[in-house]
Design a protein around this motif. Structure first.
Motif, mmCIF file in Angstrom:
data_model
loop_
_atom_site.group_PDB
_atom_site.id
_atom_site.type_symbol
_atom_site.label_atom_id
_atom_site.label_comp_id
_atom_site.label_asym_id
_atom_site.label_seq_id
_atom_site.Cartn_x
_atom_site.Cartn_y
_atom_site.Cartn_z
ATOM 1 N N THR A 38 -4.651 0.157 2.531
ATOM 2 C CA THR A 38 -3.338 -0.466 2.244
ATOM 3 C C THR A 38 -3.425 -1.731 2.901
ATOM 4 O O THR A 38 -3.799 -1.764 4.329
ATOM 5 C CB THR A 38 -2.107 0.473 2.540
ATOM 6 N N CYS A 39 -2.806 -2.701 2.898
ATOM 7 C CA CYS A 39 -2.536 -4.015 3.576
ATOM 8 C C CYS A 39 -1.425 -3.927 4.642
ATOM 9 O O CYS A 39 -1.446 -4.803 5.566
ATOM 10 C CB CYS A 39 -2.700 -5.213 2.730
ATOM 11 N N GLY A 40 -0.477 -3.120 4.601
ATOM 12 C CA GLY A 40 0.743 -2.935 5.383
ATOM 13 C C GLY A 40 1.598 -3.537 4.842
ATOM 14 O O GLY A 40 2.932 -3.325 5.385
ATOM 15 N N ASN A 43 6.074 -4.283 -0.056
ATOM 16 C CA ASN A 43 6.283 -4.865 -1.292
ATOM 17 C C ASN A 43 5.130 -4.965 -2.062
ATOM 18 O O ASN A 43 5.099 -5.302 -3.363
ATOM 19 C CB ASN A 43 7.080 -5.998 -1.182
ATOM 20 N N CYS A 44 3.775 -4.808 -1.350
ATOM 21 C CA CYS A 44 2.494 -4.741 -2.148
ATOM 22 C C CYS A 44 2.137 -3.608 -2.981
ATOM 23 O O CYS A 44 2.842 -2.735 -2.775
ATOM 24 C CB CYS A 44 1.240 -5.017 -1.246
ATOM 25 N N ARG A 45 1.404 -3.808 -4.053
ATOM 26 C CA ARG A 45 1.474 -2.772 -4.986
ATOM 27 C C ARG A 45 0.308 -1.691 -4.314
ATOM 28 O O ARG A 45 0.629 -0.525 -4.727
ATOM 29 C CB ARG A 45 0.699 -3.163 -6.309
ATOM 30 N N CYS A 46 -0.299 -2.073 -3.093
ATOM 31 C CA CYS A 46 -1.151 -1.235 -2.655
ATOM 32 C C CYS A 46 -0.185 -0.071 -1.744
ATOM 33 O O CYS A 46 -0.554 1.228 -1.720
ATOM 34 C CB CYS A 46 -2.094 -1.599 -1.519
ATOM 35 N N ALA A 47 0.951 -0.187 -1.909
ATOM 36 C CA ALA A 47 2.036 0.704 -0.909
ATOM 37 C C ALA A 47 2.488 1.674 -2.030
ATOM 38 O O ALA A 47 2.846 2.919 -1.713
ATOM 39 C CB ALA A 47 3.361 -0.054 -0.408
ATOM 40 N N LYS A 51 -4.468 0.986 -3.955
ATOM 41 C CA LYS A 51 -4.914 0.210 -2.747
ATOM 42 C C LYS A 51 -5.994 -0.656 -3.003
ATOM 43 O O LYS A 51 -6.697 -0.811 -4.108
ATOM 44 C CB LYS A 51 -5.476 1.471 -2.100
ATOM 45 N N HIS A 52 -6.253 -1.543 -2.032
ATOM 46 C CA HIS A 52 -7.087 -2.681 -2.149
ATOM 47 C C HIS A 52 -8.649 -2.139 -1.763
ATOM 48 O O HIS A 52 -8.915 -1.628 -0.876
ATOM 49 C CB HIS A 52 -7.027 -3.764 -1.022
ATOM 50 N N PRO A 53 -9.745 -2.326 -2.767
ATOM 51 C CA PRO A 53 -10.934 -1.931 -2.503
ATOM 52 C C PRO A 53 -11.879 -2.923 -1.708
ATOM 53 O O PRO A 53 -11.522 -4.013 -1.728
ATOM 54 C CB PRO A 53 -11.581 -1.878 -3.960
#
Ligand SMILES: [Zn+2]
Length: 117
Positions: A38-40, A43-47, A51-53
Protein backbone atom coordinates in the motif's frame (compact mmCIF):
# COMPACT_ATOMS: atom_id res chain seq x y z
CA UNK A 1 15.86 -37.01 -15.18
CA UNK A 2 16.41 -40.58 -16.40
CA UNK A 3 20.08 -41.54 -16.43
CA UNK A 4 21.00 -44.12 -19.10
CA UNK A 5 22.80 -47.28 -18.00
CA UNK A 6 25.26 -47.78 -20.85
CA UNK A 7 28.46 -45.65 -20.83
CA UNK A 8 28.06 -44.84 -24.56
CA UNK A 9 24.55 -43.51 -23.97
CA UNK A 10 25.70 -41.56 -20.94
CA UNK A 11 28.49 -39.95 -22.99
CA UNK A 12 26.04 -39.10 -25.77
CA UNK A 13 23.64 -37.53 -23.27
CA UNK A 14 26.51 -35.52 -21.76
CA UNK A 15 27.60 -34.25 -25.19
CA UNK A 16 24.05 -33.17 -26.06
CA UNK A 17 23.87 -31.13 -22.86
CA UNK A 18 27.32 -29.70 -23.41
CA UNK A 19 26.03 -28.16 -26.65
CA UNK A 20 23.09 -26.63 -24.79
CA UNK A 21 25.39 -25.15 -22.19
CA UNK A 22 25.59 -21.66 -23.64
CA UNK A 23 23.87 -18.40 -22.92
CA UNK A 24 21.97 -16.53 -25.62
CA UNK A 25 21.80 -13.44 -23.46
CA UNK A 26 22.64 -12.18 -19.98
CA UNK A 27 22.36 -14.64 -17.10
CA UNK A 28 21.08 -13.47 -13.74
CA UNK A 29 21.47 -15.68 -10.68
CA UNK A 30 18.69 -14.19 -8.56
CA UNK A 31 15.03 -14.84 -7.95
CA UNK A 32 12.33 -12.50 -9.07
CA UNK A 33 9.64 -11.82 -6.49
CA UNK A 34 6.47 -9.73 -6.57
CA UNK A 35 5.56 -7.77 -3.46
CA UNK A 36 2.16 -6.12 -3.05
CA UNK A 37 2.16 -2.93 -1.03
CA UNK A 38 0.00 0.00 0.00
CA UNK A 39 1.30 3.49 -0.74
CA UNK A 40 -0.15 5.13 2.37
CA UNK A 41 -2.67 7.33 0.59
CA UNK A 42 -6.05 6.53 2.26
CA UNK A 43 -7.93 7.60 -0.90
CA UNK A 44 -5.92 5.30 -3.17
CA UNK A 45 -7.46 2.05 -4.39
CA UNK A 46 -4.63 0.18 -2.65
CA UNK A 47 -6.27 1.17 0.66
CA UNK A 48 -9.32 -0.85 -0.44
CA UNK A 49 -7.27 -3.96 -1.17
CA UNK A 50 -5.98 -3.35 -4.70
CA UNK A 51 -2.37 -3.18 -3.61
CA UNK A 52 0.44 -1.95 -5.88
CA UNK A 53 2.63 -4.76 -7.19
CA UNK A 54 6.37 -4.17 -7.03
CA UNK A 55 9.04 -6.44 -8.50
CA UNK A 56 12.28 -7.23 -6.77
CA UNK A 57 15.28 -9.42 -7.30
CA UNK A 58 16.68 -11.26 -4.32
CA UNK A 59 19.95 -13.16 -4.11
CA UNK A 60 22.28 -14.43 -1.47
CA UNK A 61 25.92 -13.58 -0.85
CA UNK A 62 27.59 -15.65 1.88
CA UNK A 63 24.22 -16.43 3.43
CA UNK A 64 23.07 -12.81 3.45
CA UNK A 65 20.05 -11.91 1.31
CA UNK A 66 20.27 -8.87 -0.92
CA UNK A 67 17.53 -7.31 -3.01
CA UNK A 68 17.08 -4.82 -5.81
CA UNK A 69 14.01 -3.10 -7.18
CA UNK A 70 13.14 -3.93 -10.79
CA UNK A 71 11.48 -1.13 -12.80
CA UNK A 72 8.42 -2.34 -14.70
CA UNK A 73 10.04 -1.45 -18.05
CA UNK A 74 12.87 -3.91 -17.38
CA UNK A 75 10.67 -6.72 -16.06
CA UNK A 76 10.41 -8.77 -19.32
CA UNK A 77 14.20 -8.67 -19.77
CA UNK A 78 14.95 -9.49 -16.16
CA UNK A 79 12.50 -12.43 -16.37
CA UNK A 80 14.43 -13.79 -19.36
CA UNK A 81 17.77 -13.37 -17.60
CA UNK A 82 16.63 -15.25 -14.49
CA UNK A 83 15.04 -17.97 -16.65
CA UNK A 84 18.36 -18.34 -18.48
CA UNK A 85 20.05 -18.93 -15.15
CA UNK A 86 17.47 -21.52 -14.14
CA UNK A 87 17.96 -23.38 -17.43
CA UNK A 88 21.77 -23.41 -17.08
CA UNK A 89 21.56 -24.46 -13.44
CA UNK A 90 19.37 -27.43 -14.38
CA UNK A 91 21.74 -28.37 -17.21
CA UNK A 92 24.68 -28.36 -14.82
CA UNK A 93 22.71 -30.48 -12.35
CA UNK A 94 21.89 -33.03 -15.06
CA UNK A 95 25.47 -33.07 -16.35
CA UNK A 96 26.69 -33.73 -12.82
CA UNK A 97 24.31 -36.70 -12.49
CA UNK A 98 25.49 -38.08 -15.85
CA UNK A 99 29.17 -37.58 -15.06
CA UNK A 100 28.74 -39.38 -11.74
CA UNK A 101 26.85 -42.21 -13.48
CA UNK A 102 29.71 -42.51 -15.99
CA UNK A 103 32.24 -42.77 -13.16
CA UNK A 104 30.12 -45.47 -11.51
CA UNK A 105 29.88 -47.55 -14.72
CA UNK A 106 33.65 -47.30 -15.14
CA UNK A 107 34.17 -48.64 -11.64
CA UNK A 108 31.73 -51.54 -12.18
CA UNK A 109 33.29 -52.44 -15.59
CA UNK A 110 36.75 -52.62 -13.99
CA UNK A 111 35.40 -54.72 -11.16
CA UNK A 112 33.81 -57.12 -13.67
CA UNK A 113 37.02 -57.34 -15.72
CA UNK A 114 39.08 -57.98 -12.64
CA UNK A 115 36.65 -60.71 -11.60
CA UNK A 116 36.97 -62.45 -14.95
CA UNK A 117 40.78 -62.73 -14.97
ZN1 LIG B 1 -1.85 3.29 -3.43
Amino acid sequence: MKVPKHPTLIRRSLQARQKELQAHGPVLAASLVTVRRTCGNPNCRCARGHKHPGHYLTWKVKGKTHSAYVPLALLPQVKQWTQAHRRLKQLVRHMTQLALALIRTHVSVQRRQRGRS
